[in-house]
Scaffold this active site. Structure first.
Site, short mmCIF file in Angstrom:
data_model
loop_
_atom_site.label_atom_id
_atom_site.label_comp_id
_atom_site.label_asym_id
_atom_site.label_seq_id
_atom_site.Cartn_x
_atom_site.Cartn_y
_atom_site.Cartn_z
N TYR A 129 1.08 -1.16 -0.28
CA TYR A 129 0.03 -0.23 0.04
C TYR A 129 0.74 1.15 -0.03
CZ TYR A 129 -3.49 3.52 2.22
OH TYR A 129 -4.35 4.65 1.78
N GLU A 154 -3.96 7.45 -3.76
CA GLU A 154 -4.03 5.87 -3.18
C GLU A 154 -3.86 5.09 -4.06
OE1 GLU A 154 -6.14 4.85 0.54
OE2 GLU A 154 -6.98 3.88 -0.96
#
Lengths: 292, 387
Positions: free
Chosen positions: B108, B196
């Site tokens: 991530y 993101e």
């Protein structure tokens, strides 16, 4: 003394010939602010309706007038440029009223202008009652005195000040720090100044949901301002989480920024939190009376 | 403005962030035609803003044109069901047809605006492919953050340092700094407040690719990229946002609630305090409404009609404290708005003070309205009238 602003502050207005810039220049002058001129590119050499000189550049304005404080009324796309121009011309204090300045413009400005004090953007400005007002605050609501006030909102500031003034509690300096995600001056920056100000003997902190400026302020109070009478208010307690209300400041995200988190932080620092703005004067007077 | 996955990936592509091969399609036939031209194993993903697509059965696989058509038709036949994040659900107007990847590992990475340090924050964890809040609960120690000094900008050491600290698999390490460089570039070039990648994947053949894209653009920066105006128009607004936009307000300036006391104030801070005051007086609020500066007749009329026609308000509490908004102009606006509106009349409670308040009150009194003095008094009166 007051903080940031006094009678000696020589103010120039960026965007002085625009509708808002011109209107509020008139109001500032009427309040007694030492406005010495303004900047509008292409209108250099003209004189405003208030009889003030207009310059094409900040540099020319500063050279001719000795101005030390910038007040910005330009459209959002030009705000960062105005701040950089002032910085290059040696200005180290700016008040940016403009609403809607891109967040990344402010990230670049605050990261590359060390030593410059910026109030705002998206703020009503600041006022040291009886001395000077820079921005758009309605001067007649304020009264000179010993209470310092900091707030993220414009109109809520006036509301609270109105109550203080009616209760006979004048103010040293009131700063509207602005509601955007990236602002030049935080609550803590203001508290640091109030701590060293001989005129300020009590403080009101008007916070609201979103961000963590209130939590930071509470931590600073606990550490450095333990003896100071302080009352806080947190607006937006009935706002539902996850929904954004109005300007960018009023967004709750994650665990931080909730009204509960802010109220708990203030209480842990020994700062009582008013349920409604109208309670603030009495609560503050009580705290002030208990300090010898 | 929040972008759909396909829009985010378009910006990824422009910024040099590796993404899977893909095609954005608005009909099942387009999907079939695309797969017909490009044989292989494809994944078909609903394009919506809300999360939870996999659980809702809105991500399907297809290897032939017919399978693709069927999968897309099934995905688009029903809207995304409501979940905790979005209790209204969301209609599905398009899908992204994307190459399937042989995933070895998921991580991530995100960049957002940190209010406290006033810097861009780059956040990395080795746990990807799950809800990031869940990861934060289960592995809080796995998150590593770098606050970028904007005077210096991004430099590859930042990506290297984060990859080592977060203990990313060695396969990630070499390409990772370039991926973050692309994210940082996107962040400033397009005015993104969030970039993101979840998950950022390592494929079995050693490629690092952004498998999903979540991008939020700063509404205040959209003027710099006129091409985004089209995207802005295509993105779904909720019911309140739609009404606000129709009334000429900012989409965040109006929210409805179940109560019967309508409110309007100038400035979000005062508008929230006005709602709090109504609650304190024992009432239930019908809405949040920040009328903003310069409340002229047309704007006041729009706001009045918004509250009367679209909330359960039995009374309308107007709370104006004049700074940049001038009291006499608001008063004229209120009088004019009531004269010209075709909406039904509900009782008004008006509190007007600040700049040019005397003139404002005179105008209201001449029109037969009696302004109240304080916010608490106004809230109490409004709550009483709503009963």
């Amino acid at each position: 003394m007051s903080i940031f602003l006094d009678k000696n502050s020589k103010v120039f207005v960026q965007g002085i010939t625009g509708a808002e810039g011109s209107y509020h220049t008139g109001r500032m002058l009427a309040y007694g602010t030492n406005v010495v001129g303004g900047v509008t590119p292409g209108k250099g050499g003209q004189t405003t309706e208030h009889g003030l000189p207009v310059f094409n550049t900040v540099e020319a304005c500063v050279d001719a007038t000795g101005a030390t404080l910038q007040c910005i009324f330009v459209p959002p796309a030009g705000a960062a440029d105005a701040l950089f121009e002032a910085y290059e011309a040696g200005i180290r204090f700016s008040v940016c009223i403009t609403e809607g300045v891109p967040v990344h413009d402010m990230l670049r400005v605050v990261g590359t202008t060390p030593g410059m004090r910026i109030i705002g953007p998206n703020c009503p400005g600041l006022i040291s009652p009886g001395k000077s007002s820079v921005g758009i605050m309605p001067g007649h609501v304020f009264k000179e005195g010993n209470v310092g006030l900091i707030s993220r909102s414009g109109t809520l500031t006036y509301e609270v000040v109105d109550g203080l003034t009616r209760a006979g509690l004048g103010q040293s300096t009131c700063v509207g720090i602005g509601g955007d995600p990236i602002i030049g001056t935080t609550f803590v920056d203001c508290l640091r100044e109030f701590k060293n100000d001989s005129q300020t003997r009590a403080i009101v902190i008007c916070g609201e949901i979103g961000g963590s400026d209130e939590e930071d302020a509470a931590a600073f109070v606990k550490e450095h301002l333990a003896g100071m009478p302080i009352v806080a208010f947190v607006g937006g307690r009935n706002a539902p989480p996850g929904k954004s209300l109005g300007h960018a400041g009023a967004i709750i995200s994650g665990g931080f920024g909730t009204p509960e988190s802010k109220i708990a932080a203030f209480q842990a620092a020994g700062v009582p939190v008013a349920d409604r703005p109208s309670q603030i004067p009495a609560m503050l007077a009580e705290r002030m009376a208990s300090v010898v | 403005m929040n972008l759909m996955e396909y829009q985010g990936k378009e910006l990824f592509r422009r910024s040099g962030i590796p993404v899977p091969r893909s095609q954005h399609c608005t009909t099942p036939d387009d999907v079939a035609a695309f797969i017909g031209k490009h044989p292989g194993k494809w994944v078909i993903k609903a394009q919506v803003l809300m999360g939870g697509r996999g659980k809702a059965g809105k991500i399907k696989f297809a290897s032939t044109p017919d399978e693709g058509r069927k999968a897309a038709a099934e995905i688009m036949a029903t809207p995304m069901p409501p979940n905790r994040q979005n209790p209204d659900g969301e209609p599905i107007h398009s899908v992204l047809v994307e190459e399937t990847l042989d995933v070895a590992l998921e991580s991530y990475c995100a960049i957002s605006v940190d209010r406290t340090t006033k810097k861009p924050a780059i956040i990395v964890t080795r746990y990807g492919g799950m809800d990031v809040e869940e990861v934060h609960e289960q592995h809080p120690e796995s998150f590593h953050t770098f606050y970028v000094d904007t005077a210096i900008g991004y430099s590859p050491f930042i990506g290297r340092e984060l990859a080592f600290k977060a203990d990313l698999d060695p396969g990630f390490r070499k390409p990772f700094p370039a991926v973050v460089a692309g994210m940082y570039d996107l962040f400033f070039t397009y005015g993104a407040t969030l970039v993101e990648i979840n998950p950022l994947i390592l494929t079995k053949d050693g490629r690092v690719i952004a498998a999903d894209a979540k991008v939020t653009l700063d509404d205040d920066a959209v003027f710099r990229h006129p091409e985004f105006k089209e995207w802005q128009k295509s993105l779904p607004l909720d019911a309140d946002e739609t009404l606000a936009a129709q009334a000429g307000l900012g989409i965040r300036n109006f929210r409805t609630f179940p109560g019967n006391v309508g409110t309007m104030a100038n400035g979000a801070g005062l508008a929230m305090a006005t709602m709090d005051a109504v609650k304190n007086a024992g009432g239930e609020i019908a809405n949040f409404l920040d009328v903003g500066g310069g409340a002229n007749a047309e704007r006041v009329r729009n706001c009045y009609e918004l509250v009367v026609n679209h909330t359960g308000a039995k009374v309308f509490f107007i709370n104006i404290f004049g700074g940049i908004t001038r009291g006499d102009e608001v008063a004229k606006g209120i009088v004019e708005a009531l004269k010209t509106t075709k909406a039904r009349k509900i009782p008004l409670v008006i509190r007007l003070t600040g700049t040019n308040e005397a003139e404002g009150r005179r105008i209201l009194k001449e029109a037969g309205m009696t302004p109240v003095e304080t916010m608490d008094e106004g809230a109490a009166r409004a709550v009483e009238l709503a009963r």
